[in-house]
Design an enzyme around this catalytic site. Structure first.
Site, short mmCIF file in Angstrom:
data_model
loop_
_atom_site.label_atom_id
_atom_site.label_comp_id
_atom_site.label_asym_id
_atom_site.label_seq_id
_atom_site.Cartn_x
_atom_site.Cartn_y
_atom_site.Cartn_z
N HIS A 62 60.09 64.58 46.03
CA HIS A 62 61.25 65.98 46.58
C HIS A 62 62.46 65.36 45.59
O HIS A 62 63.00 64.16 45.99
CB HIS A 62 60.82 65.77 47.76
CG HIS A 62 59.48 66.79 48.14
ND1 HIS A 62 59.04 67.71 48.15
CD2 HIS A 62 58.68 65.75 48.71
CE1 HIS A 62 57.90 67.90 48.39
NE2 HIS A 62 57.76 66.79 48.68
N CYS A 91 55.36 67.90 44.08
CA CYS A 91 54.05 67.27 45.17
C CYS A 91 53.22 68.62 45.60
O CYS A 91 52.03 68.22 44.37
CB CYS A 91 54.89 66.98 46.49
SG CYS A 91 53.99 66.78 47.90
#
Length: 493
Positions: A431, A334
């Protein structure tokens, strides 16, 4: 008094509120009672994408799993994600509405309360019981006005409260009595009992204190929970301690280091690695020596540009380049993925002053931060070894490649991330990369772990923890009084 809802408040942060709510959710669910968790207001950088496409605190998702439910935005209607020490992104019913400083949010609380009450009402219409988690302490005098997280919520819906305290900190009786003393008369009456958490020792030595506490306050001690050695429960926000988890075995193990960014987000991504018997994972904080490693992982960040500058100040960029020269592996997740590109633009001042920050330039790509946050749960195939991977995306960045790279993951309608041409660097927006046993094994194999012992399924580890907590309710708390507080007199204790 509202007999459908029971609230757990704590004398301090990390007193055990999240744990007790999780335990009660699994305990009630095992008895066939339709129960839902609820936290009116959460402040955390660990979050998930709910089943209805919004963002909520990770702790409430864990509690939902304990109750055998899919996470929903009504379980955490107000989420605050700090950008700095003085401001946070405000998320209402799963979607970001603004950045506010502390004073701005304090004034906004009367509006936020409406969102809280709406969510609670919807849950009350669907479930038999609701277990509510407070935030911090109800005795924080400076935050009492317009409170929606603790007694302000309990008074608004008229529900009973259990107060939990952590004996491992010391001063447990002062914590309980002092907290009670700082509450108003109506709030004191709302507290129906105490729970003492993290006790290790001889109960015979504690009993005189329990007797005194009950006599002094006129309120019962509902039970004493033990210090759970080796229990895995995902952290609400604070970085976890690794000492309670599985230590590396006598076999070869992989050394993984993760910079403890000032605004690190979703560090629960690494829990499966912390549990792996052949992995030694370390979070490296400010000023700490950066040790040699087989794999460096740059985690998610709520303030990517500021955290990238912090990395440089701490000497990480130099260490990473040396690490790669010697054949070490690097993963960016991310915000960490965005740092691997050439530049990060923030024209809309989402993370501070408008401007751009030069990235580490491992990939020829640029990222522009946008106001609209992408939230979605995904499933795909890891390019390395072609195994299934599941995860979720929570980010504001739009990344554009100036050069073609092999993707890291094939998703249903597009690809995710990138792999470097030399095979040493992987970047991904997902994630939860390591939660799938097969994907975790494949990624560790790529990082250099050749003799993988195949740790048992991560979700099975979590399930075992939920059941262990539920067992502790039966063994350590006065279940008869719990049934009465929940208006479940028909159940057998």
């Amino acid at each position: 008094m509202n007999a459908q809802t029971l609230m757990i408040q704590g004398t301090t942060s990390d007193a055990g509120k999240s744990m007790l709510v999780t335990a009660l959710c699994r305990w009630l669910s095992r008895q066939g009672i339709r129960v839902a968790p609820f936290k009116p207001q959460n402040m955390a950088l660990n979050s998930v994408v709910s089943s209805n496409g919004g963002e909520i605190g990770r702790a409430q998702a864990v509690q939902a799993f304990a109750a055998s439910l899919a996470p929903h935005t009504d379980m955490n209607p107000v989420l605050l994600k700090p950008n700095t020490d003085k401001s946070a992104q405000i998320i209402i019913h799963g979607h970001a509405i603004a950045n506010m400083d502390a004073c701005g949010f304090h004034d906004y609380k009367s509006i936020a309360l409406n969102a809280v009450l709406e969510s609670h009402a919807r849950l009350a219409a669907q479930y038999e019981r609701i277990i509510v988690e407070g935030a911090g302490s109800p005795a924080e005098i400076n935050l009492r006005a317009n409170d929606i997280a603790n007694m302000g919520f309990a008074e608004a819906i008229d529900c009973p409260v259990i107060l939990i305290a952590d004996i491992d900190r010391g001063g447990v009786f002062a914590h309980l009595v002092g907290t009670l003393a700082l509450l108003s008369e109506s709030e004191q009456a709302r507290i129906k009992g105490f729970v003492i958490n993290r006790f290790r020792g001889d109960m015979a030595l504690l009993q005189p204190g329990l007797d005194w506490l009950e006599q002094y306050t006129g309120k019962p001690v509902l039970g004493v929970l033990p210090y759970f050695q080796g229990l895995h429960l995902e952290a609400e926000d604070a970085l976890p301690q690794t000492s309670d988890l599985i230590a590396p075995t006598q076999h070869e193990y992989l050394r993984i280091i993760v910079p403890a960014l000032p605004r690190i987000s979703n560090h629960t991504d690494f829990d499966p690695l912390r549990l792996h018997p052949q992995v030694k994972l370390q979070f490296i904080g400010p000023g700490e020596m950066i040790p040699p490693a087989d794999l460096i992982i740059l985690p998610g960040s709520k303030s990517v540009r500021a955290d990238l500058e912090w990395l440089r100040q701490q000497g990480w960029e130099r260490v990473i380049r040396r690490h790669l020269r010697y054949g070490g592996k690097l993963i960016g997740i991310c915000g960490g993925f965005q740092m691997l590109g050439a530049v990060i633009h923030d024209p809309d001042r989402l993370e501070g002053e408008a401007g751009s920050t030069q990235g580490m330039a491992f990939f020829e790509m640029s990222t522009t931060l946008k106001p609209d946050k992408l939230l979605r749960n995904v499933q795909g195939t890891l390019v390395y070894q072609s195994v299934t991977v599941t995860g979720y995306e929570i980010h504001c960045g739009v990344t554009t490649f100036q050069k073609s790279y092999p993707p890291a993951i094939y998703l249903a309608e597009h690809t995710d991330g990138a792999m470097s041409e030399d095979g040493l660097i992987m970047g991904s927006y997902l994630h939860g990369l390591f939660e799938s046993t097969e994907a975790c094994a494949a990624l560790l194999n790529w990082a250099g772990l050749k003799d993988n012992l195949q740790l048992s399924n991560y979700h099975a580890v979590c399930e075992a923890a939920f059941n262990r907590l539920a067992d502790s309710i039966e063994q350590c708390l006065d279940t008869k009084q719990l049934y009465q507080l929940l208006n479940l007199q028909g159940s057998s204790a």
